[in-house]
Motif scaffolding. Structure first.
Motif, PDB file in Angstrom:
ATOM      1  N   LYS A   1      54.994  22.469  16.275  1.00  0.00           N
ATOM      2  CA  LYS A   1      54.684  21.128  16.769  1.00  0.00           C
ATOM      3  C   LYS A   1      54.212  21.131  18.223  1.00  0.00           C
ATOM      4  CE  LYS A   1      59.262  19.620  18.408  1.00  0.00           C
ATOM      5  NZ  LYS A   1      60.333  18.604  18.236  1.00  0.00           N
ATOM      6  N   HIS A   2      54.496  22.197  18.949  1.00  0.00           N
ATOM      7  CA  HIS A   2      54.061  22.266  20.347  1.00  0.00           C
ATOM      8  C   HIS A   2      52.675  22.880  20.495  1.00  0.00           C
ATOM      9  CE1 HIS A   2      57.800  20.763  21.897  1.00  0.00           C
ATOM     10  NE2 HIS A   2      58.494  21.696  21.266  1.00  0.00           N
ATOM     11  N   LYS A   3      52.123  23.415  19.414  1.00  0.00           N
ATOM     12  CA  LYS A   3      50.745  23.926  19.392  1.00  0.00           C
ATOM     13  C   LYS A   3      50.463  24.876  20.549  1.00  0.00           C
ATOM     14  CE  LYS A   3      49.003  19.766  17.111  1.00  0.00           C
ATOM     15  NZ  LYS A   3      48.051  18.636  17.184  1.00  0.00           N
ATOM     16  N   CYS A   4      51.321  25.856  20.716  1.00  0.00           N
ATOM     17  CA  CYS A   4      51.172  26.822  21.808  1.00  0.00           C
ATOM     18  C   CYS A   4      50.061  27.822  21.473  1.00  0.00           C
ATOM     19  CB  CYS A   4      52.494  27.561  22.016  1.00  0.00           C
ATOM     20  SG  CYS A   4      52.474  28.749  23.375  1.00  0.00           S
ATOM     21  N   ASP A   5      49.074  27.926  22.380  1.00  0.00           N
ATOM     22  CA  ASP A   5      47.960  28.852  22.159  1.00  0.00           C
ATOM     23  C   ASP A   5      48.431  30.300  22.178  1.00  0.00           C
ATOM     24  OD1 ASP A   5      46.396  26.614  22.272  1.00  0.00           O
ATOM     25  OD2 ASP A   5      45.576  27.026  24.262  1.00  0.00           O
ATOM     26  N   LYS A   6      47.848  31.114  21.283  1.00  0.00           N
ATOM     27  CA  LYS A   6      47.987  32.570  21.346  1.00  0.00           C
ATOM     28  C   LYS A   6      46.583  33.141  21.304  1.00  0.00           C
ATOM     29  CE  LYS A   6      52.145  31.337  19.431  1.00  0.00           C
ATOM     30  NZ  LYS A   6      52.457  30.044  18.760  1.00  0.00           N
ATOM     31  N   VAL A   7      46.270  33.960  22.298  1.00  0.00           N
ATOM     32  CA  VAL A   7      44.916  34.510  22.399  1.00  0.00           C
ATOM     33  C   VAL A   7      44.955  36.013  22.126  1.00  0.00           C
ATOM     34  CG1 VAL A   7      42.902  34.844  23.880  1.00  0.00           C
ATOM     35  CG2 VAL A   7      44.271  32.757  24.088  1.00  0.00           C
TER      36      VAL A   7
ATOM     37  N   ILE B   1      44.573  30.960  18.392  1.00  0.00           N
ATOM     38  CA  ILE B   1      45.205  30.255  17.277  1.00  0.00           C
ATOM     39  C   ILE B   1      46.442  29.517  17.801  1.00  0.00           C
ATOM     40  CG2 ILE B   1      44.369  31.906  15.565  1.00  0.00           C
ATOM     41  CD1 ILE B   1      47.162  33.148  15.507  1.00  0.00           C
ATOM     42  N   HIS B   2      46.943  28.582  16.983  1.00  0.00           N
ATOM     43  CA  HIS B   2      48.111  27.796  17.375  1.00  0.00           C
ATOM     44  C   HIS B   2      49.246  27.935  16.378  1.00  0.00           C
ATOM     45  CE1 HIS B   2      44.405  25.784  18.825  1.00  0.00           C
ATOM     46  NE2 HIS B   2      45.077  25.762  19.955  1.00  0.00           N
ATOM     47  N   GLU B   3      49.092  28.862  15.459  1.00  0.00           N
ATOM     48  CA  GLU B   3      50.112  29.070  14.434  1.00  0.00           C
ATOM     49  C   GLU B   3      50.689  30.479  14.557  1.00  0.00           C
ATOM     50  OE1 GLU B   3      48.709  26.955  10.519  1.00  0.00           O
ATOM     51  OE2 GLU B   3      46.990  28.000  11.416  1.00  0.00           O
ATOM     52  N   GLY B   4      51.576  30.815  13.642  1.00  0.00           N
ATOM     53  CA  GLY B   4      52.150  32.145  13.648  1.00  0.00           C
ATOM     54  C   GLY B   4      52.480  32.617  12.252  1.00  0.00           C
ATOM     55  N   LYS B   5      51.539  32.428  11.332  1.00  0.00           N
ATOM     56  CA  LYS B   5      51.754  32.876   9.965  1.00  0.00           C
ATOM     57  C   LYS B   5      51.814  34.401   9.902  1.00  0.00           C
ATOM     58  CE  LYS B   5      49.265  28.958   7.912  1.00  0.00           C
ATOM     59  NZ  LYS B   5      50.413  28.335   7.223  1.00  0.00           N
TER      60      LYS B   5
ATOM     61  N   THR C   1      44.180  27.243   7.286  1.00  0.00           N
ATOM     62  CA  THR C   1      44.768  27.455   8.604  1.00  0.00           C
ATOM     63  C   THR C   1      44.335  26.323   9.529  1.00  0.00           C
ATOM     64  OG1 THR C   1      42.877  28.775   9.352  1.00  0.00           O
ATOM     65  CG2 THR C   1      44.727  29.961   8.345  1.00  0.00           C
ATOM     66  N   LYS C   2      45.105  26.109  10.586  1.00  0.00           N
ATOM     67  CA  LYS C   2      44.713  25.122  11.587  1.00  0.00           C
ATOM     68  C   LYS C   2      43.428  25.589  12.273  1.00  0.00           C
ATOM     69  CE  LYS C   2      48.458  22.644  10.975  1.00  0.00           C
ATOM     70  NZ  LYS C   2      48.390  21.323  10.308  1.00  0.00           N
TER      71      LYS C   2
ATOM     72  N   GLN D   1      65.953  27.200  24.044  1.00  0.00           N
ATOM     73  CA  GLN D   1      65.112  26.018  24.220  1.00  0.00           C
ATOM     74  C   GLN D   1      63.724  26.417  24.706  1.00  0.00           C
ATOM     75  OE1 GLN D   1      66.490  23.219  27.154  1.00  0.00           O
ATOM     76  NE2 GLN D   1      65.099  21.595  26.477  1.00  0.00           N
ATOM     77  N   TRP D   2      63.689  27.377  25.624  1.00  0.00           N
ATOM     78  CA  TRP D   2      62.407  27.846  26.174  1.00  0.00           C
ATOM     79  C   TRP D   2      61.567  28.511  25.086  1.00  0.00           C
ATOM     80  CZ3 TRP D   2      59.931  32.589  27.245  1.00  0.00           C
ATOM     81  CH2 TRP D   2      58.925  32.544  28.220  1.00  0.00           C
ATOM     82  N   SER D   3      62.171  29.388  24.305  1.00  0.00           N
ATOM     83  CA  SER D   3      61.410  30.073  23.260  1.00  0.00           C
ATOM     84  C   SER D   3      60.962  29.105  22.168  1.00  0.00           C
ATOM     85  CB  SER D   3      62.226  31.214  22.655  1.00  0.00           C
ATOM     86  OG  SER D   3      63.408  30.737  22.048  1.00  0.00           O
ATOM     87  N   HIS D   4      61.736  28.051  21.938  1.00  0.00           N
ATOM     88  CA  HIS D   4      61.354  27.052  20.928  1.00  0.00           C
ATOM     89  C   HIS D   4      60.051  26.364  21.324  1.00  0.00           C
ATOM     90  CE1 HIS D   4      61.877  24.023  17.790  1.00  0.00           C
ATOM     91  NE2 HIS D   4      61.636  23.093  18.701  1.00  0.00           N
ATOM     92  N   ARG D   5      59.844  26.147  22.618  1.00  0.00           N
ATOM     93  CA  ARG D   5      58.603  25.528  23.079  1.00  0.00           C
ATOM     94  C   ARG D   5      57.398  26.395  22.749  1.00  0.00           C
ATOM     95  NH1 ARG D   5      58.181  20.296  25.143  1.00  0.00           N
ATOM     96  NH2 ARG D   5      56.353  21.092  26.209  1.00  0.00           N
TER      97      ARG D   5
END
Length: 238
Positions: A124-130, A177-181, A160-161, A115-119
């Motif tokens: 849909k949760h738009k988690c930032d990756k810098v 970014i907020h994706e993981g392509k 891309t978003k 559940q934690w990793s899904h967030r």
């Protein structure tokens, strides 16, 4: 929790195997040898086996400073996997909350809490990756605008978003970014005619790579870091 269950969960053993280890006298609780599997282990107790502290049973949350040349996979025919970097008996049970390519370095989060990793990984949760990016050629004056608008990647139907590019120098930038392509950062710059020569992830959501961790080192997340993943974004941050 009973000591035998603690040993079973920590080492991935059967009850019979755990009982044998305990009766051997190699298990201590807060420094005292315990030979009974029925012994009650308190919440904050330190349980050791052969003078090695065992990980407390239950969900685990880890940050790793991934070095270059290691793959985020349990098996690989050509490269070392990051699992060889962990001195933990149950590391093989952890999964990745966002992988990195073999030549990309920096923050990797691992857990056994789905559940934690899904967030973190769910779009849909738009988690930032810098990422800190070093390029082969100077950036164009329009790069910031193009990343904000979205970039057309090869073999992709949609842009891309929107992404945020902070230019640090003519060849270095921080990209959010907020994706993981697949190979997304490299492909985004390639679409603009540039090449990424160094890529380092510094942050995932609110969790920042610990500057005290050398490449190949890891640590368990703090309670605040773990819970921060579930804190909703403010509307202005969405």
């Amino acid at each position: 929790m009973r000591l035998d269950k603690y040993i079973c969960d920590s080492l991935g053993l059967t009850r019979k195997e755990a009982t044998k280890i305990i009766k051997s006298g190699d298990v201590t609780v807060d420094g005292d040898i315990q030979k009974s599997g029925a012994f009650k282990v308190r919440e904050q107790a330190c349980v050791e086996w052969q003078e090695r502290e065992l990980v407390k049973p239950g969900p685990n949350y880890i940050m790793l400073n991934k070095p270059e040349g290691f793959v985020c996979s349990q098996e690989d025919d050509f490269n070392h996997t990051v699992y060889v970097l962990f001195d933990e008996p149950n590391a093989y049970k952890w999964h990745f909350a966002g992988r990195l390519d073999v030549d990309t370095t920096g923050l990797v989060l691992m857990t056994d809490d789905g559940q934690w990793s899904h967030r973190i990984t769910s779009p849909k949760h738009k988690c930032d990756k810098v990422y800190r990016v070093v390029l082969a050629d100077p950036m164009g004056h329009d790069y910031v605008e193009k990343f904000a608008e979205g970039i057309q990647l090869r073999n992709e139907k949609e842009l891309t978003k929107p992404a945020y590019l902070e230019v640090l120098s003519e060849k270095e930038a921080l990209l959010t970014i907020h994706e993981g392509k697949y190979h997304q950062v490299k492909r985004m710059f390639a679409a603009l005619g540039n090449k990424v020569i160094s890529l380092h992830r510094e942050r995932i959501g609110p969790i920042v790579l610990d500057p005290e961790l050398e490449p190949g080192e890891y640590r368990y997340l703090s309670d605040n870091e773990i819970s921060s993943v579930f804190i909703p974004k403010r509307p202005e941050d969405a």
